[in-house]
Design an enzyme around this catalytic site. Structure first.
Site, PDB file in Angstrom:
ATOM      1  N   GLU A   1       0.835  -1.206   0.000  1.00 53.36           N
ATOM      2  CA  GLU A   1       0.000   0.000   0.000  1.00 53.36           C
ATOM      3  C   GLU A   1       0.874   1.262   0.000  1.00 53.36           C
ATOM      4  O   GLU A   1       0.585   2.233  -0.692  1.00 53.36           O
ATOM      5  CB  GLU A   1      -0.934   0.025   1.211  1.00 53.36           C
ATOM      6  CG  GLU A   1      -1.942  -1.113   1.270  1.00 53.36           C
ATOM      7  CD  GLU A   1      -3.024  -1.052   0.201  1.00 53.36           C
ATOM      8  OE1 GLU A   1      -3.014  -0.142  -0.645  1.00 53.36           O
ATOM      9  OE2 GLU A   1      -3.882  -1.951   0.215  1.00 53.36           O
TER      10      GLU A   1
ATOM     11  N   GLU B   1      -5.217   5.277  -0.572  1.00 54.76           N
ATOM     12  CA  GLU B   1      -4.038   4.487  -0.190  1.00 54.76           C
ATOM     13  C   GLU B   1      -3.649   4.794   1.260  1.00 54.76           C
ATOM     14  O   GLU B   1      -3.186   3.916   1.990  1.00 54.76           O
ATOM     15  CB  GLU B   1      -2.860   4.730  -1.147  1.00 54.76           C
ATOM     16  CG  GLU B   1      -3.137   4.427  -2.633  1.00 54.76           C
ATOM     17  CD  GLU B   1      -3.588   3.007  -2.949  1.00 54.76           C
ATOM     18  OE1 GLU B   1      -3.656   2.162  -2.037  1.00 54.76           O
ATOM     19  OE2 GLU B   1      -3.898   2.738  -4.124  1.00 54.76           O
TER      20      GLU B   1
ATOM     21  N   TYR C   1      -4.518  -0.043  12.186  1.00 55.20           N
ATOM     22  CA  TYR C   1      -5.698  -0.360  13.008  1.00 55.20           C
ATOM     23  C   TYR C   1      -5.766  -1.855  13.330  1.00 55.20           C
ATOM     24  O   TYR C   1      -6.064  -2.241  14.464  1.00 55.20           O
ATOM     25  CB  TYR C   1      -6.952   0.102  12.259  1.00 55.20           C
ATOM     26  CG  TYR C   1      -8.264  -0.184  12.956  1.00 55.20           C
ATOM     27  CD1 TYR C   1      -8.604   0.456  14.145  1.00 55.20           C
ATOM     28  CD2 TYR C   1      -9.176  -1.094  12.412  1.00 55.20           C
ATOM     29  CE1 TYR C   1      -9.827   0.194  14.781  1.00 55.20           C
ATOM     30  CE2 TYR C   1     -10.394  -1.358  13.028  1.00 55.20           C
ATOM     31  CZ  TYR C   1     -10.714  -0.710  14.216  1.00 55.20           C
ATOM     32  OH  TYR C   1     -11.916  -0.968  14.826  1.00 55.20           O
TER      33      TYR C   1
ATOM     34  N   GLU D   1      -1.603  -3.625  -8.553  1.00 56.59           N
ATOM     35  CA  GLU D   1      -2.983  -3.541  -8.063  1.00 56.59           C
ATOM     36  C   GLU D   1      -3.912  -4.535  -8.756  1.00 56.59           C
ATOM     37  O   GLU D   1      -4.990  -4.830  -8.240  1.00 56.59           O
ATOM     38  CB  GLU D   1      -3.524  -2.114  -8.245  1.00 56.59           C
ATOM     39  CG  GLU D   1      -2.741  -1.088  -7.445  1.00 56.59           C
ATOM     40  CD  GLU D   1      -3.435   0.255  -7.368  1.00 56.59           C
ATOM     41  OE1 GLU D   1      -3.647   0.864  -8.435  1.00 56.59           O
ATOM     42  OE2 GLU D   1      -3.751   0.699  -6.260  1.00 56.59           O
TER      43      GLU D   1
ATOM     44  N   GLU E   1      -9.699  -0.924  -4.688  1.00 56.26           N
ATOM     45  CA  GLU E   1      -8.687  -1.313  -5.672  1.00 56.26           C
ATOM     46  C   GLU E   1      -9.300  -1.610  -7.033  1.00 56.26           C
ATOM     47  O   GLU E   1      -8.665  -1.387  -8.060  1.00 56.26           O
ATOM     48  CB  GLU E   1      -7.886  -2.529  -5.191  1.00 56.26           C
ATOM     49  CG  GLU E   1      -7.032  -2.286  -3.948  1.00 56.26           C
ATOM     50  CD  GLU E   1      -6.015  -1.167  -4.082  1.00 56.26           C
ATOM     51  OE1 GLU E   1      -5.707  -0.759  -5.219  1.00 56.26           O
ATOM     52  OE2 GLU E   1      -5.536  -0.689  -3.039  1.00 56.26           O
TER      53      GLU E   1
ATOM     54  N   HIS F   1      -9.383   1.653  -8.598  1.00 55.84           N
ATOM     55  CA  HIS F   1      -8.024   2.082  -8.987  1.00 55.84           C
ATOM     56  C   HIS F   1      -7.617   1.410 -10.298  1.00 55.84           C
ATOM     57  O   HIS F   1      -7.075   2.044 -11.199  1.00 55.84           O
ATOM     58  CB  HIS F   1      -6.989   1.708  -7.912  1.00 55.84           C
ATOM     59  CG  HIS F   1      -7.246   2.335  -6.579  1.00 55.84           C
ATOM     60  ND1 HIS F   1      -6.477   2.075  -5.470  1.00 55.84           N
ATOM     61  CD2 HIS F   1      -8.185   3.215  -6.166  1.00 55.84           C
ATOM     62  CE1 HIS F   1      -6.938   2.761  -4.441  1.00 55.84           C
ATOM     63  NE2 HIS F   1      -7.976   3.459  -4.833  1.00 55.84           N
TER      64      HIS F   1
END
Ligand code: MN
Ligand code: FE
Length: 334
Positions: free
Chosen positions: A76, A107, A116, A180, A214, A217
């Site tokens: 990432e 991103e 997290y 990706e 993604e 993207h």
């Protein structure tokens, strides 16, 4: 008024977004915004309990999660750097730049997801972030992308010459199509398989959100690449095409090595053979989208992945997402 182009917009005002010529860039931007999410929305309590419990997961399942977190956490950052440091500089069209700003933000959200997850599951960051150094099949994937996108890292790089436009398209394919579009997909199918078995549903949901970002993207990247080729048809030579095909084939090999490493034994209704076939299936879809011939001609072993990505994306996926985002309730895709 002079006409807009994707590259070398020096003759037009790079800040003038209206009138918009590339409507797809605007559409992808809107899709990204409609798909807004942050990792903290996902409750990780049940995942935490499963992760901490001695018999909540098998060793193989635990390792599969650690390795995929290890790969994605660094991948990432790599894509974020590519967008901000390379793509943005050379794509001078303002509506494409608006999308790139949105993508860069997404991103950052993805990077935040792994922060997290480490925090909520109590995983030592080094165990995740050192995967790049410790696990050869992860290192090789990252190195492959880094090497493939080297030429435009040169601070003096411009897209003035035919040769450099070819390099730019080659490198764009390196991170939009290979990173990706191929390297993320074995990981997606593995992580979403946990959800289908009702295990580690929180982390599965995080990966599902990432997958949906993604896929936008990738769609933007494909539109960008094909528009550059349409505007500069002389760059799309037989030689460049064959280099691209070889790169994609090598990427498939590396992704299959990674899948075999992650899945030494079948778990979660998955095995390395089926994941390898899925990677080949995905690679053929990428080749087709670039107007290149299929290499593998295999069936999709996981039709449920297509359902998640292809069917719901255009129709109820974004609508569902928006409603659920507003209600703040727990998320349920099925
Ligand atoms: Mn991402
Ligand atoms: Fe991305």
């Amino acid at each position: 008024m002079s006409e807009k182009f994707i590259l070398n917009a020096g003759t037009t005002d790079p800040n003038k977004i209206l009138p918009i010529k590339y409507k797809w860039a605007r559409t992808h931007y809107k899709n990204g915004v409609n798909n807004n999410w942050v990792p903290d929305e996902v409750n990780m309590q049940k995942d935490f309990e499963t992760w901490k419990s001695a018999n909540g997961l098998t060793d193989d399942e635990r390792r599969l999660i650690m390795w995929n977190m290890g790969f994605f956490s660094t991948a990432e950052s790599l894509t974020a750097n590519n967008i901000v440091l390379n793509v943005y500089k050379n794509v001078t069209n303002p509506e494409c730049r608006q999308y790139l700003l949105r993508q860069a933000y997404e991103e950052a959200i993805h990077t935040d997801t792994f922060i997290y997850c480490c925090e909520s599951l109590g995983i030592a960051p080094d165990d995740v972030y050192n995967a790049y150094n410790k696990i050869p099949s992860i290192h090789e994937k990252d190195e492959f992308v880094v090497n493939m996108t080297k030429s435009i890292m040169d601070p003096n790089f411009t897209t003035d010459t035919l040769e450099n436009k070819q390099k730019f398209v080659h490198d764009l394919i390196g991170y939009y199509v290979i990173m990706e579009g191929v390297f993320f997909y074995a990981g997606f199918v593995m992580m979403l398989s946990f959800m289908r078995q009702n295990k580690m549903v929180g982390i599965g949901e995080q990966f599902q959100f990432i997958l949906r970002d993604e896929s936008v993207h990738l769609a933007f990247g494909m539109d960008l690449i094909t528009a550059i080729i349409e505007e500069n048809p002389d760059i799309w030579t037989a030689e460049l095409k064959s280099t691209i095909i070889e790169n994609i084939k090598r990427a498939v090999e590396l992704e299959i090595i990674y899948a075999k490493d992650c899945l030494p034994r079948g778990i979660l209704g998955l095995n390395a053979e089926a994941v390898s076939q899925y990677v080949q299936y995905v690679a053929d879809r990428r080749l087709e989208r670039l107007g290149l011939a299929n290499v593998y001609n295999v069936e999709n072993p996981f039709p449920w992945m297509s359902e998640i990505i292809d069917l719901k994306k255009e129709k109820n996926f974004f609508e569902t997402r928006v409603t659920e985002y507003k209600s703040g309730g727990s998320l349920n895709w099925d």
